[in-house]
Design an enzyme around this catalytic site. Structure first.
Site, mmCIF file in Angstrom:
data_model
loop_
_atom_site.group_PDB
_atom_site.id
_atom_site.type_symbol
_atom_site.label_atom_id
_atom_site.label_comp_id
_atom_site.label_asym_id
_atom_site.label_seq_id
_atom_site.Cartn_x
_atom_site.Cartn_y
_atom_site.Cartn_z
ATOM 1 N N TYR A 209 -81.260 -37.599 80.970
ATOM 2 C CA TYR A 209 -81.652 -36.189 80.907
ATOM 3 C C TYR A 209 -80.526 -35.385 81.542
ATOM 4 C CZ TYR A 209 -86.497 -36.826 79.408
ATOM 5 O OH TYR A 209 -87.632 -37.107 78.676
ATOM 6 N N HIS A 390 -95.920 -33.089 71.432
ATOM 7 C CA HIS A 390 -94.902 -34.027 71.905
ATOM 8 C C HIS A 390 -95.522 -35.230 72.616
ATOM 9 C CE1 HIS A 390 -90.982 -35.437 73.136
ATOM 10 N NE2 HIS A 390 -91.384 -35.489 74.403
#
Length: 618
Positions: A209, A390
């Site tokens: 990330y 999601h």
């Protein structure tokens, strides 16, 4: 790209080459289109009528043989329905509603529920246009729903109706999308601004990330961002899992550079109000004409956090990336300032999913009763117009359900056939109002038959998430509202000792995950008290508690009675059905017996239209 543009190319070829078959008369424009195969041999156009519950398809394939289009399920093409058609060498057409008995065999349905609107073949393409109801009374026809639909397409190189696995393709498509960028207003004074990471060396880890903080455009007066799209570096598309843009409160002290979003430096996880988001399979998204993201006023954020999730499953070294989000904005203002509310299961390891389960439900609760207190000013009713779903690889279905005064009000959004590879922002068919005090529940369904160990909530693609982003107006300061169950209670219900949350999470590793214990764990997670975490754009956090309400399933609507045959006697006829409605076509149909005259009229009419169009452009 609309079907009209592609059809002009077909038309020009048809004018210069012989064609035969069941020709198209004047026809309505089909708003949506997509290629179905990697080589761009199969091009699909479609449109639908929500009121009549009828969908129209036009399939154009680079072949002189038969073509087929239908719907299948996630796991196998067996049982999938396939409408097939083609033009014989003598000019006669064939057309039939069929289904796959096995991977290699087609069988005609007893009930013919597809209505032919045209079949044409020339030197380059075979083109078939037909309509069908969303839901017929034939169990061999799979439903067209607001869920992700797995479109099944196939073709042959001649008119022998034989399946060739090299010519069969399945593509997940959200067929019942409500709007399309081509249908919306595009301001002439548009300005483009890119938010991107530049020359970032992707680590060789499975999951990364990467976060950086970037300024929004500096403008002297209020503007609205009205569209965004992914900006993916060539050859790195498969590594970029999602991109999120978070608005930063003006009081935030922000770091510089690029770093791990959730690593050693907590400053790189600041800013939690999602502004826009893109995930794998998504495309560009243009807001409805009356809403936009406000920039340029003292109330608007000046900085954002750009988060890019990389999945380097092959641990490739030396890959640099410059991906991001491209924004389109304009001084032409819209009526409403939009916001995004993040709902679901708070992402951390208290979220667990047992291995070897066909279906496991997780829940995240949101209670809005504290929104006004945390916002600092009265919160007007929230008008939801769109959403983004999601989960990661184990996700199979999601839904957000709304409750008011203890009673279920509606399902805001859902997808019972969720596909990880198709995550796109979707518009609701009608805007949904959320009032202060309402409760919102997110339910996620998972399948882990291919796993032999626990799956925990977390950032990696092999971890799990359960999130729904609601796009709404008018904007307020609440960024997220998510819940999680009392893991100590869950551990005790499974016969494990735990005195705090850490022990509760660790105890899940001690459980023997038999079918009985899987059901017990799911029941305990639903019955446990939920902690609800509410966060604002300025990182103010408050907790409350609540309990998971029951979800009353939405009943299916009646099926449409076929006019082309009867349901097979051994199949059960649904209890409710209605007469077949008029289709969405507007197309006139020429019978095969009148082909010479139909061909002449078609050519003359099309040529006149084409010449008139050219003259109008001169």
């Amino acid at each position: 790209m609309t079907c009209t543009l592609f059809s002009w190319l077909i038309l020009l070829l048809a004018l210069t080459t012989p064609s035969q078959g069941h020709h198209f008369g004047p026809k309505s424009r089909l708003r949506y289109s997509r290629f179905l195969d990697p080589s761009n041999v199969m091009f699909l156009c479609w449109d639908f009528d929500l009121e009549a519950e009828v969908i129209t398809f036009e399939l154009q394939v680079r072949t002189a043989g038969w073509v087929g289009l239908g719907v299948t399920n996630r796991y196998t093409n067996v049982g999938g329905d396939l409408v097939v058609g083609g033009v014989l060498p003598d000019g006669n057409v064939y057309f039939s509603d069929q289904h796959l008995v096995d991977e290699d065999t087609l069988k005609e349905d007893g009930s013919q529920d597809a209505e032919l609107q045209g079949l044409m073949e020339d030197a380059f393409y075979t083109t078939m246009r037909f309509s069908r109801p969303f839901r017929s009374c034939d169990p061999h026809d799979q439903d067209i729903t607001s869920d992700t639909v797995r479109v099944l397409a196939a073709y042959g190189q001649d008119d022998t109706l034989k399946l060739d696995r090299e010519h069969i393709f399945v593509k997940s498509i959200f067929l019942l999308q409500i709007v399309h960028p081509d249908d919306l207003d595009v301001p002439e004074d548009t300005i483009i601004h890119d938010l991107e990471i530049t020359d970032f060396l992707i680590p060789e880890d499975d999951t990364t990330y990467a976060c950086t903080f970037l300024p929004l455009p500096i403008v002297s007066k209020k503007h609205h961002i009205y569209k965004f799209e992914p900006k993916l570096a060539h050859r790195n598309e498969t590594m970029v899992h999602h991109i999120l843009v978070y608005a930063c409160g003006n009081a935030s002290t922000l770091p510089t550079g690029i770093s791990d979003c959730y690593g050693a430096d907590p400053a790189f996880s600041l800013c939690s109000q999602v502004v826009v988001g893109w995930a794998v399979g998504g495309t560009s998204y243009q807001f409805p004409d009356d809403v936009g993201i406000s920039i340029g006023t003292p109330m608007d954020p000046q900085w954002i956090r750009l988060e890019i999730h990389y999945s380097n499953f092959h641990n490739l070294p030396g890959i640099y990336d410059s991906s991001g989000i491209r924004m389109y904005y304009s001084p032409r203002l819209r009526r409403y300032d939009m916001g995004v509310l993040q709902l679901g299961f708070f992402t951390f390891p208290i979220h667990f999913i047992p291995p070897g389960t066909q279906s496991f439900m997780s829940y995240g609760l949101c209670k809005t009763e504290k929104f006004e207190e945390m916002n600092g000013t009265p919160v007007p009713d929230i008008q939801v117009y769109g959403y983004l779903l999601h989960t990661h690889l184990a996700g199979r279905a999601l839904q957000a359900v709304q409750y008011r005064n203890g009673s279920q009000l509606r399902t805001i959004c859902r997808d019972g056939s969720y596909d990880f590879s198709l995550q796109e922002t979707r518009d609701l068919p009608a805007r949904v109002e959320i009032k202060p005090g309402d409760e919102l529940l997110v339910e996620c369904q998972y399948q882990t038959l291919d796993r032999d160990s626990l799956t925990f909530g977390g950032p990696s693609t092999i971890n799990e998430m359960c999130l729904i982003f609601l796009f709404y107006y008018p904007r307020n300061n609440i960024s997220s509202c998510m819940g999680y169950p009392d893991i100590i209670y869950v551990a005790h219900e499974l016969g494990e000792e735990a005195s705090d949350s850490m022990e509760g999470m660790m105890a899940m590793n001690n459980v023997e995950w038999t079918p009985e214990n899987i059901k017990k764990a799911e029941k305990a997670c639903k019955e446990a008290q939920q902690t609800v975490i509410i966060k604002t754009i300025d990182e103010v956090v408050e907790n409350t508690t609540g309990w998971i309400p029951d979800i009353i399933p939405t009943p299916r609507g009646p099926c449409l009675e076929s006019t082309g045959g009867k349901v097979e006697p051994h199949d059960k006829t649904p209890a409710g059905f209605r007469a077949k409605l008029l289709s969405l076509s507007g197309a006139s149909m020429a019978s095969p017996g009148s082909l010479p005259l139909a061909t002449l009229l078609f050519t003359q009419g099309t040529l006149s239209l084409f010449l008139a169009t050219l003259q109008a452009r001169d």
